[in-house]
Design an enzyme around this catalytic site. Structure first.
Site, PDB file in Angstrom:
ATOM      1  N   GLU A 105     -11.487   4.364   7.234  1.00 58.19           N
ATOM      2  CA  GLU A 105     -11.761   3.228   8.179  1.00 58.19           C
ATOM      3  C   GLU A 105     -13.381   2.914   8.422  1.00 58.19           C
ATOM      4  O   GLU A 105     -13.934   4.002   8.456  1.00 58.19           O
ATOM      5  CB  GLU A 105     -11.264   3.722   9.536  1.00 58.19           C
ATOM      6  CG  GLU A 105      -9.519   3.812   9.456  1.00 58.19           C
ATOM      7  CD  GLU A 105      -9.022   2.409   9.949  1.00 58.19           C
ATOM      8  OE1 GLU A 105      -9.823   1.516  10.345  1.00 58.19           O
ATOM      9  OE2 GLU A 105      -7.897   2.465  10.091  1.00 58.19           O
ATOM     10  N   HIS A 176      -6.543  -2.613   3.164  1.00 59.73           N
ATOM     11  CA  HIS A 176      -4.940  -2.867   3.813  1.00 59.73           C
ATOM     12  C   HIS A 176      -4.314  -4.257   3.529  1.00 59.73           C
ATOM     13  O   HIS A 176      -3.386  -4.327   3.638  1.00 59.73           O
ATOM     14  CB  HIS A 176      -5.464  -2.473   5.228  1.00 59.73           C
ATOM     15  CG  HIS A 176      -4.220  -1.943   5.943  1.00 59.73           C
ATOM     16  ND1 HIS A 176      -4.344  -1.587   7.355  1.00 59.73           N
ATOM     17  CD2 HIS A 176      -3.190  -1.485   5.579  1.00 59.73           C
ATOM     18  CE1 HIS A 176      -3.218  -0.839   7.661  1.00 59.73           C
ATOM     19  NE2 HIS A 176      -2.321  -1.085   6.427  1.00 59.73           N
ATOM     20  N   ASP A 186      -7.393  -6.234   7.219  1.00 65.17           N
ATOM     21  CA  ASP A 186      -8.475  -5.562   6.902  1.00 65.17           C
ATOM     22  C   ASP A 186      -8.608  -5.244   5.474  1.00 65.17           C
ATOM     23  O   ASP A 186      -7.551  -4.838   5.107  1.00 65.17           O
ATOM     24  CB  ASP A 186      -8.605  -4.411   7.872  1.00 65.17           C
ATOM     25  CG  ASP A 186      -7.279  -3.698   7.927  1.00 65.17           C
ATOM     26  OD1 ASP A 186      -6.461  -4.044   7.680  1.00 65.17           O
ATOM     27  OD2 ASP A 186      -7.764  -2.385   8.140  1.00 65.17           O
TER      28      ASP A 186
HETATM   29 ZN   LIG Z   1      -6.084  -1.151   8.297  1.00 64.54          ZN
END
Ligand SMILES: [Zn+2]
Length: 278
Positions: A105, A176, A186
């Protein structure tokens, strides 16, 4: 940086790495896994708020790593354990990417909202125009605004992916939005995913030479002062560019009735802002 016991460790203070354990994970990966890296943005307001959420049992979500805007790295789950970052997802026939992948992330607001006086995150923070990327998403058509990733984040992700590839049998890096295209945006167009893939999975520069040499029959060099380059092996067909000057290097791809299909080999530096990734 290095990996020891499935955790990232910083060597000689090159990066800041800390560890905050997340309960949002399940058992170890099967053999020969993980083989994929999934890149995300947090759509959160800060690194610490995202780490707090992803370590909260109520979130039922996590990632292996979260990377802040200054390149600081927080690991939430060891790399041999499945983190919960992908959700419903499919890639090349395999469902549920949590079983196969490492999730990274990046602290980033993601898609921004345009208001009369500028661009705002979904939590109401104004983002300076210099940090806004305008581009359509690859799964959509309309141009949208996105928060730019920092160079330090991009650099950290690349270094981490290279280290992960040494330790695990990584063959894929996806967004993603590749594995859940209907639900997710994202990391979106502000993230240089293709660059990352090229640099990590293929290797810098060398690879392109390999590709060229596989395809080409031979190499040549223009011996005329100027040589027309045409769209087909026919002296009446249209020109594809300005004539090639003497000395231009060519890769020969195909030969037909006295004509050569060639790729022009040029090397030099061009301004990045005028080059579109494909
Ligand atoms: Zn994600």
């Amino acid at each position: 940086m290095e990996i020891s016991n499935h955790k990232l460790k910083c060597k000689n203070g090159d990066f800041s790495v800390s560890y905050e354990e997340s309960p949002n994970c399940s058992g170890p990966f099967a053999n020969e896994l993980p083989d994929t890296i999934v890149i995300h943005y947090t759509a959160g307001s800060s690194l610490s708020s995202s780490v707090n959420w992803l370590t909260n049992p109520q979130a039922k979500a996590s990632a292996h790593l979260v990377i802040g805007k200054s390149g600081e790295i927080v690991q939430l789950v060891p790399f041999n354990i499945k983190a919960w970052h992908a959700g419903r997802s499919i890639w090349k026939g395999r469902q549920g990417l949590n079983h196969f992948s490492i999730g990274i992330e990046l602290d980033n607001a993601g898609m921004l909202e345009k208001r009369a006086d500028g661009f705002y995150t979904c939590f109401g923070k104004r983002i300076d125009n210099s940090q806004v990327v305008l581009a359509p998403h690859k799964n959509g058509r309309e141009e949208k605004a996105w928060e730019a990733f920092t160079e330090k984040q991009i650099d950290a992700v690349e270094k981490i992916c290279l280290i992960l590839k040494e330790e695990y049998p990584i063959t894929e890096i996806v967004g993603h939005d590749d594995i859940a295209p209907k639900r997710k945006t994202d990391p979106g167009p502000a993230f240089p995913l293709q660059n990352l893939r090229n640099n990590v999975l293929i290797g810098r520069a060398d690879n392109h030479e390999d590709e060229a040499s596989e395809q080409r029959l031979s190499a040549g060099i223009v011996s005329a002062d100027y040589l027309n380059i045409r769209s087909s092996p026919d002296g009446n067909s249209s020109l594809v560019s300005e004539p090639l000057p003497k000395g231009t290097k060519l890769a020969v791809i195909e030969e037909k009735a006295g004509w050569l299909r060639v790729k022009v080999i040029l090397e030099g530096w061009v301004s990045k802002k005028w080059v579109k990734e494909i």
